[in-house]
Design a protein around this motif. Structure first.
Motif, short mmCIF file in Angstrom:
data_model
loop_
_atom_site.label_atom_id
_atom_site.label_comp_id
_atom_site.label_asym_id
_atom_site.label_seq_id
_atom_site.Cartn_x
_atom_site.Cartn_y
_atom_site.Cartn_z
N THR A 174 55.32 47.83 -51.41
CA THR A 174 54.45 46.94 -51.65
C THR A 174 54.96 45.35 -51.71
O THR A 174 54.27 44.53 -51.15
CB THR A 174 54.34 47.14 -53.45
N LEU A 175 56.05 45.29 -51.97
CA LEU A 175 56.95 44.08 -51.87
C LEU A 175 56.87 43.53 -50.54
O LEU A 175 56.40 42.55 -50.08
CB LEU A 175 58.35 44.26 -52.17
N THR A 176 57.00 44.44 -49.20
CA THR A 176 57.33 44.07 -48.11
C THR A 176 55.81 43.87 -47.56
O THR A 176 55.68 42.80 -46.51
CB THR A 176 57.92 45.12 -47.23
N THR A 177 54.87 44.58 -47.77
CA THR A 177 53.64 44.37 -47.51
C THR A 177 53.02 42.85 -48.06
O THR A 177 52.28 42.39 -47.18
CB THR A 177 52.60 45.41 -48.16
N LYS A 178 53.24 42.81 -49.38
CA LYS A 178 53.03 41.17 -49.85
C LYS A 178 53.53 40.36 -48.71
O LYS A 178 52.87 39.07 -48.62
CB LYS A 178 53.36 41.22 -51.48
N ILE A 179 55.03 40.28 -48.63
CA ILE A 179 55.41 39.26 -47.97
C ILE A 179 55.09 39.21 -46.15
O ILE A 179 54.72 38.30 -45.97
CB ILE A 179 56.99 39.96 -47.80
N HIS A 203 51.78 37.57 -46.73
CA HIS A 203 51.89 36.11 -46.99
C HIS A 203 52.09 35.54 -45.84
O HIS A 203 51.78 34.33 -45.43
CB HIS A 203 52.92 35.93 -47.81
N GLU A 204 53.18 36.11 -44.94
CA GLU A 204 53.40 35.25 -43.66
C GLU A 204 52.33 35.10 -42.62
O GLU A 204 52.29 34.17 -42.12
CB GLU A 204 54.63 36.14 -42.98
N ALA A 205 51.67 36.38 -42.69
CA ALA A 205 50.19 36.42 -41.44
C ALA A 205 49.26 35.06 -42.28
O ALA A 205 48.88 34.39 -41.23
CB ALA A 205 49.86 37.58 -42.04
N VAL A 206 49.14 35.00 -43.52
CA VAL A 206 48.36 34.05 -44.01
C VAL A 206 48.65 32.62 -43.72
O VAL A 206 48.16 31.64 -43.08
CB VAL A 206 48.08 34.18 -45.56
N LYS A 207 50.13 32.35 -44.00
CA LYS A 207 50.87 31.28 -43.69
C LYS A 207 50.79 30.95 -41.99
O LYS A 207 50.41 29.75 -41.73
CB LYS A 207 52.14 31.29 -43.92
N THR A 208 51.14 31.89 -41.10
CA THR A 208 50.97 31.51 -39.89
C THR A 208 49.56 31.38 -39.32
O THR A 208 49.33 30.12 -38.65
CB THR A 208 51.44 32.91 -39.15
N GLU A 209 48.45 32.17 -39.82
CA GLU A 209 47.07 31.84 -39.58
C GLU A 209 46.75 30.31 -40.04
O GLU A 209 46.08 29.48 -39.19
CB GLU A 209 46.17 32.86 -40.07
N GLY A 210 47.22 29.96 -41.38
CA GLY A 210 47.07 28.42 -41.66
C GLY A 210 47.68 27.45 -40.79
O GLY A 210 46.98 26.27 -40.58
N GLU A 211 48.95 27.79 -40.27
CA GLU A 211 49.66 26.75 -39.46
C GLU A 211 48.88 26.80 -38.06
O GLU A 211 48.44 25.56 -37.69
CB GLU A 211 51.09 27.28 -39.15
N LYS A 212 48.14 27.80 -37.75
CA LYS A 212 47.62 27.77 -36.40
C LYS A 212 46.19 27.01 -36.38
O LYS A 212 45.81 26.13 -35.72
CB LYS A 212 47.36 29.20 -35.84
#
Length: 354
Positions: free
Chosen positions: A104-109, A112-121
């Motif tokens: 659960t923790l690693t999936t959330k992380i 979060h990283e995927a959303v952050k990366t997409e936002g940066e893109k």
């Protein structure tokens, strides 16, 4: 194909970690005659599997397999499954809980990283769009104004005036072409449609080609060259690296106000070829320096390294190309005045393989 590759990788990780855990447990049991830490070994294995794989399946599966292994092979009576013993049940529950919590923790992380990366893109796409809009508007406005002048005043303009206006249209058209070329390069490389194919290139030949092309655009601009006298071979896409060097030289010519000296130096440090392009112009403002390679400058004041307001698509292209080659690129101001741009490429390994 990507999902299949992910499944294979996660399955491989799970099998290897469980196999190693079983092997370590056997060593503990038969070599060191230590029994009480075997459950801990499998708990740790479940934690690692849950951490390094995607989703919940592999962690929970590893917890169940680990619980069965401890119960069957490392708990008396050996080689029988007996879940009436409270310790075995507690161990199985603990491993499953650890698997669920870690997954659960690693999936959330990861999410979060995927959303952050997409936002940066998305932010970079927006910046690039603003940059393109700005850079295209300047030459297009000039071309439109010049063409309107020719049409409206064609009978009153002298020959030398018409030639001067046409020369301006030609120069702005060339500017547009370079902007489009840079834009195509950066979008193709970023999208992964272009794979960098490196070929062994002699440094001296690369620099000669760069200077010939640069002189065609800026015949009056002198460039001081300082490269090693020895033959240096660098694996690269020569056309793209030429584009990087020309973009940086052109940036200095267009934006380094009051520049009197422009130099290109290449030196070898270890296995790296370091390219330095220096000018003695006005330098780069402190506000814009950190964003010099992003393709968009938040500051609307003085433009970087000169008098023109330019979003720097060319420098974004440079950063993209060098990154695709596995190198680094940077820019900084010189204390005595001006700016220096540096980028690195790995030289060819000429060691004898025999």
């Amino acid at each position: 194909m990507k999902k299949i590759s992910s499944y294979i990788k996660d399955s491989f990780i799970t099998v290897i970690i469980l196999f190693l855990s079983f092997l370590v447990s056997l060593i503990f049991q038969h070599v060191f005659e230590v029994q009480e830490h075997i459950t801990t070994v499998f708990v740790f294995a479940v934690f690692l599997i849950s951490l390094w794989t995607n989703g919940y399946v592999y962690g929970i599966a590893a917890a169940i397999i680990g619980a069965l292994a401890v119960n069957y092979a490392f708990t008396f009576p050996f080689f029988t499954l007996n879940f009436t013993i409270p310790v075995n049940i507690i161990s199985a529950v603990i491993m499953i809980v650890i698997a669920v919590l870690t997954s659960t923790l690693t999936t959330k992380i990861k999410n979060h990283e995927a959303v952050k990366t997409e936002g940066e893109k998305e932010r970079m796409r927006a910046n690039l769009l603003r940059a393109v809009s700005h850079d295209l508007r300047t030459p297009l406005t000039t071309i439109y104004g010049s063409a309107s002048t020719l049409l409206e005043n064609r009978e009153t303009l002298r020959e030398e005036q018409r030639i001067k206006i046409l020369q301006g249209i030609k120069e702005d058209s060339e500017w547009l072409i370079r902007i489009v070329e840079n834009l195509l390069s950066i979008t193709r490389i970023d999208s992964g449609k272009v794979k960098i194919i490196k070929t062994s290139t002699v440094l001296e030949e690369l620099i000669d080609s760069v200077i010939i092309k640069f002189k065609k655009r800026y015949p009056d601009q002198e460039v001081e060259i300082d490269i090693p006298s020895d033959i240096v071979v660098i694996p690269m896409d020569a056309i793209l690296i030429e584009q990087v060097i020309i973009n940086i030289l052109e940036n200095a010519v267009q934006h380094a106000e009051n520049m009197t000296k422009l130099s290109l130096r290449v030196f070898i440090l270890g296995k790296q070829a370091i390219f330095e392009i220096k000018d003695d112009g006005c330098g780069i403002s402190d506000e814009q320096l950190p964003n010099i390679f992003t393709g968009y400058y938040e500051n609307t004041g003085e433009p970087p390294d000169g008098q023109k307001r330019n979003a720097g698509i060319g420098l974004s292209v440079c950063a993209t190309i060098i990154k695709a080659h596995g190198g680094d690129i940077s820019a900084e101001n010189i204390k005595t005045g001006g700016a220096v741009f540096r980028f690195t490429l790995m030289t060819e390994d000429n060691s004898d393989d025999q």
